[in-house]
Design an enzyme around this catalytic site. Sequence first.
Site, PDB file in Angstrom:
ATOM      1  N   HIS A 116       0.664  -1.249   0.069  1.00 39.20           N
ATOM      2  CA  HIS A 116      -0.037   0.081  -0.042  1.00 39.20           C
ATOM      3  C   HIS A 116       0.777   1.156  -0.095  1.00 39.20           C
ATOM      4  CE1 HIS A 116      -0.952  -1.681   4.069  1.00 39.20           C
ATOM      5  NE2 HIS A 116       0.113  -1.220   4.337  1.00 39.20           N
ATOM      6  N   HIS A 149      -2.324  -9.594  15.930  1.00 37.33           N
ATOM      7  CA  HIS A 149      -2.308  -8.430  15.166  1.00 37.33           C
ATOM      8  C   HIS A 149      -3.546  -8.610  13.970  1.00 37.33           C
ATOM      9  CE1 HIS A 149      -2.079  -4.605  13.134  1.00 37.33           C
ATOM     10  NE2 HIS A 149      -0.862  -4.981  12.123  1.00 37.33           N
ATOM     11  N   GLU A 159      -4.157  -6.870  11.082  1.00 42.15           N
ATOM     12  CA  GLU A 159      -3.772  -6.467   9.870  1.00 42.15           C
ATOM     13  C   GLU A 159      -3.885  -7.833   8.858  1.00 42.15           C
ATOM     14  OE1 GLU A 159      -0.947  -3.378   8.997  1.00 42.15           O
ATOM     15  OE2 GLU A 159      -1.909  -3.032   7.080  1.00 42.15           O
ATOM     16  N   ASP A 208      -2.005  -8.752   6.457  1.00 44.87           N
ATOM     17  CA  ASP A 208      -0.727  -9.620   6.066  1.00 44.87           C
ATOM     18  C   ASP A 208      -0.578 -10.673   7.291  1.00 44.87           C
ATOM     19  OD1 ASP A 208      -0.429  -7.409   7.798  1.00 44.87           O
ATOM     20  OD2 ASP A 208       1.567  -7.145   7.279  1.00 44.87           O
ATOM     21  N   HIS A 260       1.412  -0.916  15.436  1.00 48.30           N
ATOM     22  CA  HIS A 260       0.775   0.249  14.993  1.00 48.30           C
ATOM     23  C   HIS A 260      -0.511   0.578  14.603  1.00 48.30           C
ATOM     24  CE1 HIS A 260       0.420  -1.002  10.600  1.00 48.30           C
ATOM     25  NE2 HIS A 260       0.638  -2.041  11.288  1.00 48.30           N
ATOM     26  N   ASP A 316       4.570  -6.634  14.280  1.00 46.12           N
ATOM     27  CA  ASP A 316       5.257  -5.639  13.339  1.00 46.12           C
ATOM     28  C   ASP A 316       6.334  -5.142  13.946  1.00 46.12           C
ATOM     29  OD1 ASP A 316       3.368  -6.071  11.118  1.00 46.12           O
ATOM     30  OD2 ASP A 316       2.071  -4.583  11.914  1.00 46.12           O
ATOM     31  N   TYR A 332      11.255   0.234   7.371  1.00 43.31           N
ATOM     32  CA  TYR A 332       9.916  -0.053   8.077  1.00 43.31           C
ATOM     33  C   TYR A 332       9.345   0.809   9.083  1.00 43.31           C
ATOM     34  CZ  TYR A 332       6.550  -3.563   9.743  1.00 43.31           C
ATOM     35  OH  TYR A 332       5.120  -4.054   9.854  1.00 43.31           O
ATOM     36  N   HIS A 382       7.562  -9.807  10.379  1.00 43.50           N
ATOM     37  CA  HIS A 382       8.096  -9.687   9.174  1.00 43.50           C
ATOM     38  C   HIS A 382       9.770  -9.899   9.261  1.00 43.50           C
ATOM     39  CE1 HIS A 382       4.465  -8.158   7.227  1.00 43.50           C
ATOM     40  NE2 HIS A 382       4.645  -7.056   8.252  1.00 43.50           N
TER      41      HIS A 382
HETATM   42 FE1  FEO Z   1       0.422  -4.118  10.580  1.00 43.92          FE
HETATM   43 FE2  FEO Z   1       2.426  -6.300   9.420  1.00 43.92          FE
HETATM   44  O1  FEO Z   1       0.790  -5.702   9.408  1.00 43.92           O
END
Ligand code: FEO
Length: 394
Positions: free
Chosen positions: A24, A78, A80, A82, A144, A163, A191, A222
């Site tokens: 994004h 989390h 989100e 991903d 975040h 994250d 990041y 990640h």
């Molecule tokens: Fe906030 Fe890696 O997702």
Amino acid sequence: MRAVKVADNIWWVGAVDWDTRNFHGYSTSRGSTYNAYLIVDDKITLIDTVKAPFFPEMMARIAEIVDPAKIDIVISNHVEMDHSGALPLLMEKIPNAPVYTSPQGEKGLRAHYRKDWDFRVVKTGDALRTGRYSFSFVSTPMVHWPDNMLTYCPEAKILFSNDAFGEHLASAERFADEAALGIVEEEAAKYYANIVMPYGAQTQKALAGAGGLDIELIAPSHGLIWRRDIETIIGWYQKWSADRPENKAVVVYDSMWHSTEAMALRVGDALEHAGVPARMCNLKTTHISDIMTGVLMSRFVFVGSPTLNNGIMPTVAQFLTYLAGLAPKNRVGFAFGSYGWGGQSVGIIDKILRDAGMEVLDSVRLQYIPDEEQLRSLSEHVQKGLRPFLGANG
Ligand code: FEO
């Protein structure tokens, strides 16, 4: 598709996304990874999942260790997608497994997937025993998203940090000590700059919360796992989240007929003369998410645009929108640019920088093609403007 052993009976079972180049708007030039962790204990536990298209890859890695249908517990650090995108597919295989998540995590997962899973809502201090291992939870709101939490395993001394402490980095290596540290630092900084920077205060709080834990290994969601020198990544986060950037600069600009470019180059020269290392960022060639890595390190954010259609160039507008959203603190700005007749660009940039909370040097605009005298004057103006910020030696 091998699972990778992280500790005794603890496995990385995530996915490597070699192809992603746009997260994004964030230029993920080295791809990414979505890390999930399988803990084989009396109760078999999975911490986080992966982006939905990588569900088969995750399942193949899990199947190498256990039958995925035998997973007893899911921990979702989390919402989100991903990290939760593959959760609905996984839950089809284990519909009765409890899903441990934060209060905001439950709300987010329900709103995303409209499923009535067996949610077990946990807060800081709550813990779960799976056999020889246990897991305690630390809420880290706005690092975040509102739902973020960390999961800590005291017996293995592992922090599953989601994250936090991660990088968008696809690699054959799974551990930070196997990779080139310079690349890891660059991607971790990028990041932080592009994802976490607005939440420096919350990050400091999260670091304080994690500071009381005896951590030997950091397993983010990640990038690479830290099993050695964890103080390196913690030190980077302490430095970045303190919002005390160094006396460095980014000079960000676009140009129509090279006049603003000539001004930018002279501004860079003035910074060099003032002893301030400057990174020149031509928006025609430099991605805004790479520029933000420079902004993270730099106290001075200087932005130039010619006047175009009574405004600024779209590339500069895009950068400024992105910059304002990421809200770097304790920065000093400066607007400059060339113009033909209206000359509105510097006023627009100046206002955006001020609205973003920056101290701003008096802006400079020059008509048409600047001559040497004007450029020399610009250089003197910048050097004079820098002096109060650089102290006696500046
Ligand atoms: Fe906030 Fe890696 O997702």
